[in-house]
Write a protein that holds these residues in place. Structure first.
Motif, PDB file in Angstrom:
ATOM      1  N   LEU A   6      35.219  25.132  37.921  1.00 24.52           N
ATOM      2  CA  LEU A   6      34.058  24.332  38.317  1.00 24.52           C
ATOM      3  C   LEU A   6      33.605  24.647  39.733  1.00 24.52           C
ATOM      4  O   LEU A   6      32.443  24.450  40.065  1.00 24.52           O
ATOM      5  N   GLU A   7      34.545  25.166  40.562  1.00 26.09           N
ATOM      6  CA  GLU A   7      34.170  25.363  41.966  1.00 26.09           C
ATOM      7  C   GLU A   7      33.372  26.644  42.173  1.00 26.09           C
ATOM      8  O   GLU A   7      32.663  26.770  43.156  1.00 26.09           O
ATOM      9  N   ASP A   8      33.510  27.633  41.270  1.00 20.45           N
ATOM     10  CA  ASP A   8      32.794  28.891  41.465  1.00 20.45           C
ATOM     11  C   ASP A   8      31.327  28.700  41.139  1.00 20.45           C
ATOM     12  O   ASP A   8      30.992  28.153  40.090  1.00 20.45           O
ATOM     13  N   ILE A   9      30.433  29.165  42.056  1.00 21.31           N
ATOM     14  CA  ILE A   9      29.026  29.072  41.700  1.00 21.31           C
ATOM     15  C   ILE A   9      28.495  30.399  41.201  1.00 21.31           C
ATOM     16  O   ILE A   9      27.353  30.484  40.805  1.00 21.31           O
ATOM     17  N   SER A  10      29.308  31.455  41.189  1.00 18.27           N
ATOM     18  CA  SER A  10      28.808  32.701  40.616  1.00 18.27           C
ATOM     19  C   SER A  10      29.956  33.446  39.961  1.00 18.27           C
ATOM     20  O   SER A  10      31.110  33.312  40.377  1.00 18.27           O
ATOM     21  N   PRO A  11      29.673  34.222  38.896  1.00 22.27           N
ATOM     22  CA  PRO A  11      30.751  34.937  38.210  1.00 22.27           C
ATOM     23  C   PRO A  11      31.367  36.044  39.054  1.00 22.27           C
ATOM     24  O   PRO A  11      32.323  36.682  38.617  1.00 22.27           O
ATOM     25  N   ASP A  12      30.834  36.267  40.267  1.00 24.15           N
ATOM     26  CA  ASP A  12      31.439  37.270  41.142  1.00 24.15           C
ATOM     27  C   ASP A  12      32.881  36.921  41.485  1.00 24.15           C
ATOM     28  O   ASP A  12      33.694  37.795  41.760  1.00 24.15           O
ATOM     29  N   ALA A  13      33.177  35.613  41.483  1.00 31.39           N
ATOM     30  CA  ALA A  13      34.494  35.185  41.948  1.00 31.39           C
ATOM     31  C   ALA A  13      35.580  35.406  40.902  1.00 31.39           C
ATOM     32  O   ALA A  13      36.759  35.293  41.219  1.00 31.39           O
ATOM     33  N   VAL A  14      35.165  35.687  39.662  1.00 31.58           N
ATOM     34  CA  VAL A  14      36.148  35.863  38.602  1.00 31.58           C
ATOM     35  C   VAL A  14      36.552  37.335  38.558  1.00 31.58           C
ATOM     36  O   VAL A  14      35.770  38.193  38.176  1.00 31.58           O
ATOM     37  N   ILE A  15      37.779  37.631  39.000  1.00 23.99           N
ATOM     38  CA  ILE A  15      38.253  39.014  38.983  1.00 23.99           C
ATOM     39  C   ILE A  15      38.943  39.268  37.649  1.00 23.99           C
ATOM     40  O   ILE A  15      39.908  38.598  37.288  1.00 23.99           O
ATOM     41  N   ILE A  16      38.422  40.233  36.899  1.00 23.21           N
ATOM     42  CA  ILE A  16      39.001  40.519  35.598  1.00 23.21           C
ATOM     43  C   ILE A  16      40.100  41.570  35.721  1.00 23.21           C
ATOM     44  O   ILE A  16      41.155  41.468  35.113  1.00 23.21           O
ATOM     45  N   TRP A  17      39.880  42.570  36.550  1.00 20.47           N
ATOM     46  CA  TRP A  17      40.805  43.695  36.630  1.00 20.47           C
ATOM     47  C   TRP A  17      40.806  44.188  38.054  1.00 20.47           C
ATOM     48  O   TRP A  17      39.761  44.264  38.687  1.00 20.47           O
ATOM     49  N   GLN A  18      41.961  44.497  38.588  1.00 26.11           N
ATOM     50  CA  GLN A  18      42.030  44.903  39.984  1.00 26.11           C
ATOM     51  C   GLN A  18      43.008  46.050  40.132  1.00 26.11           C
ATOM     52  O   GLN A  18      44.102  46.031  39.579  1.00 26.11           O
ATOM     53  N   TRP A  19      42.613  47.068  40.889  1.00 28.31           N
ATOM     54  CA  TRP A  19      43.489  48.203  41.161  1.00 28.31           C
ATOM     55  C   TRP A  19      43.268  48.590  42.606  1.00 28.31           C
ATOM     56  O   TRP A  19      42.232  49.166  42.944  1.00 28.31           O
ATOM     57  N   GLY A  20      44.233  48.219  43.466  1.00 29.24           N
ATOM     58  CA  GLY A  20      44.030  48.443  44.879  1.00 29.24           C
ATOM     59  C   GLY A  20      42.873  47.597  45.368  1.00 29.24           C
ATOM     60  O   GLY A  20      42.818  46.396  45.103  1.00 29.24           O
TER      61      GLY A  20
END
Lengths: 236, 89
Positions: A6-20
């Motif tokens: 609920l706190e995120d106002i944009s889907p940018d904050a959702v990290i799906i996959w991270q490498w380095g």
């Protein structure tokens, strides 16, 4: 909707996959998914086009969409629609599909992120001088900025930037608020009422896609129209 | 009351005020625009398409002021920089 808190106002904050330091967030992932969907979909439809009656219903849908866009472009810009159809049509179809797919579960529209809408607005910002120069040359285009007097130059430049900002923030605000309100309502009253807000959000999404495309077209057309010169002939 | 409470009070109050005032002006403007467009359609039904399209463009322009206020109040509520600063202390 569930993958965003609920706190995120944009889907940018959702990290799906991270490498380095390379991160793929939800906006990127869904944008790629949409691009693949649109590309493969239109490839499948246009693979077997036929002029005879009895063609597939998908070809029928595509023809309706393309003809609708051509007619709107012709009426608004009073010019040949084929020059603007690739750019305006891509914007319209992408934003439309991105907003309509909100009905799918676990989907967050990439247009709910300010990065995506800012990218679209920057595309329009670049396309206006490109089309203007293509139509009437560098001199003819730059003359627009000093049109009544030279003193109008800063205001013309400011207008260019502020309308780009307005394009980006309008689309972002509409889609983000629809998402956010639906999420908040789901947390507060999870029965029936969120469905109506979802329907309202769908309507808003379709209208916003139309408005974004039409405004981009209006800006481009006003950049290409020569001042006091020839009026292009009207065809209905 | 400590600083944290004050930041919370001011933020929530400002968010409410922002969206409240930000809704009034555009609502009045959109009402005028729609009323004018409807009476123009009643006078010239042949031009319905053009009038409707220009109405949509105008409404989008008017609406963006309300959207600015909405974005600001959303930022105040969900991504408040002052709130983050106070809670980190």
């Amino acid at each position: 909707m569930d993958i965003m808190t609920l706190e995120d106002i944009s889907p940018d904050a959702v990290i799906i996959w991270q490498w380095g330091f390379v991160k793929v967030n939800a906006t990127l992932a869904f944008t790629w998914g949409l691009m693949a969907l649109l590309t493969i979909g239109s490839w499948l439809v246009t693979r077997r086009l036929s002029p005879e009656p009895g063609f597939s219903r998908w070809q029928n849908l595509l023809e309706i969409v393309v003809e609708f866009m051509r007619q709107q472009i012709r009426e608004v810009s009073q010019q040949d629609p084929d020059r603007y159809l690739p750019f305006i049509g891509t914007l319209f179809v992408f934003i439309l599909v991105s907003n309509i797919l909100t009905v799918a579960p676990l989907y967050v529209p990439p247009t709910a992120s300010l990065s995506t809408t800012a990218a679209f607005a920057i595309c329009v910002f670049v396309a206006v001088p490109l089309y203007g120069i293509m139509n009437q040359g560098v001199r003819g285009y730059l003359k627009r900025y000093v049109e009544p007097t030279v003193f109008m130059l800063p205001f013309h430049v400011m207008g260019e930037f502020s309308r780009t900002l307005a394009l980006a923030v309008r689309l972002f605000g509409n889609i983000m608020s629809g998402n956010k309100i639906a999420a908040i309502l789901l947390a507060v009253i999870p029965l029936i009422f969120p469905v109506f807000m979802h329907l309202l959000g769908l309507l808003t999404g379709v209208i916003q896609a139309y408005i974004f495309a039409i405004l981009a077209l209006v800006y481009i057309a006003s950049g290409t129209r020569a001042h006091g010169g020839k009026e292009p002939e009207t065809r209905r | 009351m400590d600083n944290m409470t004050w930041v919370a009070i001011v933020s929530i109050f400002t968010a409410g005020i922002t969206i409240g005032i930000g809704a009034i002006g555009p609502a009045l403007g959109e009402g005028r625009a729609v009323a004018q467009a409807l009476s123009s359609i009643a006078q010239q039904p042949d031009e319905t398409n053009t009038i409707t399209r220009n109405l949509y463009i105008g409404l989008a322009m008017i609406e963006s002021t309300a959207i600015y206020c909405l974005v600001i109040s959303m930022i105040i509520l969900f991504a408040n920089p002052f709130w983050n600063y106070v809670t980190q202390q």
